[in-house]
Structure formats: C-alpha cells, structure tokens
Enzyme design. Structure first.
Site, PDB file in Angstrom:
ATOM      1  CD1 TRP A  21      -2.675   1.684   0.538  1.00 31.16           C
ATOM      2  CD2 TRP A  21      -1.880   2.091   2.356  1.00 31.16           C
ATOM      3  NE1 TRP A  21      -3.453   2.772   1.022  1.00 31.16           N
ATOM      4  CE2 TRP A  21      -2.875   3.067   2.428  1.00 31.16           C
ATOM      5  CE3 TRP A  21      -1.183   2.195   3.626  1.00 31.16           C
ATOM      6  CZ2 TRP A  21      -3.065   4.259   3.072  1.00 31.16           C
ATOM      7  CZ3 TRP A  21      -1.494   3.186   4.768  1.00 31.16           C
ATOM      8  CH2 TRP A  21      -2.363   4.201   4.413  1.00 31.16           C
ATOM      9  CG  ASP A  49      -2.077  -7.128   1.953  1.00 37.13           C
ATOM     10  OD1 ASP A  49      -3.110  -7.901   1.732  1.00 37.13           O
ATOM     11  OD2 ASP A  49      -2.226  -5.926   1.859  1.00 37.13           O
ATOM     12  CE1 TYR A  54      -4.055  -0.871  -0.650  1.00 35.46           C
ATOM     13  CE2 TYR A  54      -2.468  -2.747  -0.761  1.00 35.46           C
ATOM     14  CZ  TYR A  54      -3.492  -2.178  -0.225  1.00 35.46           C
ATOM     15  OH  TYR A  54      -3.705  -2.440   1.118  1.00 35.46           O
ATOM     16  CD  GLN A 178      -5.087  -6.498   5.029  1.00 34.69           C
ATOM     17  OE1 GLN A 178      -4.978  -5.592   4.263  1.00 34.69           O
ATOM     18  NE2 GLN A 178      -4.964  -7.700   4.442  1.00 34.69           N
ATOM     19  CG  LEU A 210       5.654   0.788  12.220  1.00 36.54           C
ATOM     20  CD1 LEU A 210       7.092   0.852  11.432  1.00 36.54           C
ATOM     21  CD2 LEU A 210       6.176   0.550  13.743  1.00 36.54           C
ATOM     22  CD  GLU A 299      17.804  -1.655  11.739  1.00 35.85           C
ATOM     23  OE1 GLU A 299      17.377  -1.359  12.882  1.00 35.85           O
ATOM     24  OE2 GLU A 299      18.707  -2.315  11.431  1.00 35.85           O
TER      25      GLU A 299
END
Length: 335
Positions: A21, A49, A54, A178, A210, A299
């Site tokens: 996305w 995904d 998108y 989702q 996040l 990370e």
C-alpha cells in the site's frame, strides 16, 4: 521467522509480512519493490499483501514481476489481494458478484498468477446483499482462483452476518479480517472483534502497525521529505499530515517520545517496540509492514527479538504512556 496459523485453517503465515500500500507502484519504482520483496523473502517472510486499488493496479504488477523474476516456488508464498475499488465504471467497484469475479480475474492477470491464497473484501458493501457476496467469494474459491476469503475493515456485526449466511447455505465463511491496529488504534481490534476470535476462531492480518510511520519517531521534529506523509497526492497521507498539527497529534508525538525511552532501555528502536507490541497480541496472525528500502525490512524483522523482552512490567509501562487501553466493562441493567 515465526509462522502462525491463519485462524482455524491449516495455512501458516509469517507473523511479519510485507504489504505494498502506497509504496509499491507509487512511492518507489519496480526495482526497489523487487529488492524489498527479495530481502523480506530471504529473511523468512512468506506473506505478501496487495490490492486492486493500490497505485491503480501497478502494485500488483510490480509484485507479480518480482515473484516471477526470482523464480520462487509458489508453495513457499502466500499472496493476497483485495477487491472493492477496481475502476471508475458503475460496476467496477463494490462487492457485486460481477465485480468480485471480474475484479479477481483482472488482479490475477496483473499479478501473473493462476490464483491468490487470500482474497479480501476490501470494505463492506451495504448496497449488495450479504448472500450475493458470500456466494460470489465461494464461486471464486470453487474455481480455484483463491484459496481463502476474508474481510477488511468490516464491523463485527457484518462479519457475523457473513458467517451466519455461510452456515445457512453450507458455504465457506470468511477466514480472516484485515483491520488497522497499532498503539494508537486499538478499540475495534481489542474490544469489538473479541467475539469473532472466540466464536469463529477468526484470523487477522493487521495493517499500519507503525501508524503510517508516526510510531517510528521520524515525525517527532517534522516531516522528512522522503517519508509517506510527504506524499502530496494521497488523501489518506494528507489527512494524517494535517493531523500532526492538532492537539491530538501533538499528544501522540509526546507519547512516541516517551515510548522511545522504553525502547532505549530494551536496546531497540521505537519502531521495533511498536511492532513487537502488536506481535504480543495472541489474536494476530500476521502484522503487515511496509518498506521503501530493504534496510527497513531488516530492521523490522529484528522486532521478533524484542517480543520476549515485553514482560508484564514493560507492557504496563507502555500502557502508562499510551493511556488508551479499551475498557472492557459492560453495564447490565437489573429488571
């Protein structure tokens, strides 16, 4: 990498997954998308995904090219896409039988795949009868074009209705939902969906762990020019960007700064702490992450090492900072 069963199925998905996305087909070119997917795959990610909407379908194209370029074995991948916004025509959006069937075919063509593992109803469609929706997704599964179907950002009531219809017609019910879930967006997942996890053993593949980068700390002192919130032609990013200048936005930034102190004590980044916090929830099958460069994926994967460090004491320290835990008390009136 840790792999978890998706709901009450036998399908195992990596607990951290990669989504396209905003990023793939939009923010970065196909070469970067390919390198990100390869890095993720090499680190054990098997779930990727995307969605028909998108970047106008370009995300599906770029991700499909990566799958073919690297010659990955199909059984090593779990690929998902989502159907709802397929174009400007009157029948190019929604969850009519026509669009579900035609939209799935168009997505498979862009992905260059014979089937997707997971097919989502990207949003609820109040204008289409639930029986039509359930039958259409079952038809796609029966044709071998998808293995499982699920929902995205549906209410618990709507998901329950789909299960009731499927049970009545002896059809396949949605396996997974989702929803958005992160430290700042908790109520629906932790409260409204609890009966779904208990009654239907629903799986979940959550997005925006996040909070579009807010929980990384990158916006503590402004908006970096190469960040998601700097994207000008995206309504969602514009709304989030404007929200940083509000009182609620400033409060969230202050909480992120406090969370960075906890992260420092655990010797991890704030982003890794936020991802580990999501993974700590037993009702999560997979946390969908985004990345515009391979180093971000490397990370993010390190968040797996942080999960064991989230003791009850640390989790309480986080709650004391967030102060937004959903209330679970119910009021019952006596007759």
């Amino acid at each position: 990498m840790e792999y978890r069963y998706l709901g009450n199925s036998g399908l195992m998905v990596s607990c951290l997954s990669l989504g396209g996305w905003v990023t793939y087909g939009g923010q970065v070119g196909p070469e970067v998308a390919q390198q990100c997917m390869k890095t993720a795959f090499d680190l054990g990610v098997n779930f990727f995904d995307t969605a028909e909407v998108y970047s106008g379908g370009q995300c599906e194209i770029d991700m499909g090219v990566a799958v073919r370029k690297f010659g990955w074995k199909r059984s090593d991948l779990v690929i998902s896409t989502k159907i709802f916004w397929g174009g400007k025509g009157p029948n190019d959006r929604g969850l009519s039988r026509k669009h579900i069937l035609e939209g799935t075919d168009a997505s498979l063509k862009r992905l260059q795949l014979d089937y997707v593992d997971l097919l989502y109803a990207h949003r609820p469609d109040p204008d289409t009868p639930m029986e039509e929706i359930v039958r259409a997704f079952n038809h796609v599964i029966n044709q071998g074009k998808a293995l499982y179907w699920g929902t995205s950002e549906w209410s618990a009531q709507q998901i329950t209705e789909a299960h009731v219809v499927a049970q009545r017609l002896n059809l396949i019910a949605p396996l997974m939902e989702q929803p958005q879930y992160n430290m700042f967006h908790r109520d629906r997942f932790e409260k409204e969906y609890l009966p779904l996890f208990r009654n239907f053993s629903m799986g979940s593949t959550t997005w925006s762990p996040l909070a579009s980068g807010l929980l990384t700390g990158k916006y503590n002192e402004g908006i970096p020019p190469d960040s998601r919130l700097a994207i000008q032609d995206n309504a969602v990013m514009r709304r989030l960007r404007d929200g940083l200048d509000t009182e609620d936005g400033r409060i969230k930034i202050s909480k992120v700064i406090s969370l960075s102190t906890v992260a420092k004590e655990l010797e991890c980044t704030t982003a890794q702490l936020a991802l580990a916090w999501c993974l700590k929830n037993p009702n999560i099958s997979s946390v969908i992450t985004g990345a515009s460069k391979p180093s971000q994926i490397e990370e993010n994967i390190k968040a797996l090492q942080v999960v064991p460090l989230l003791t009850e004491e640390v989790m309480q320290d986080i709650e004391d900072i967030l102060m937004n835990k959903p209330t679970m008390d119910y009021n019952f009136r006596s007759s």
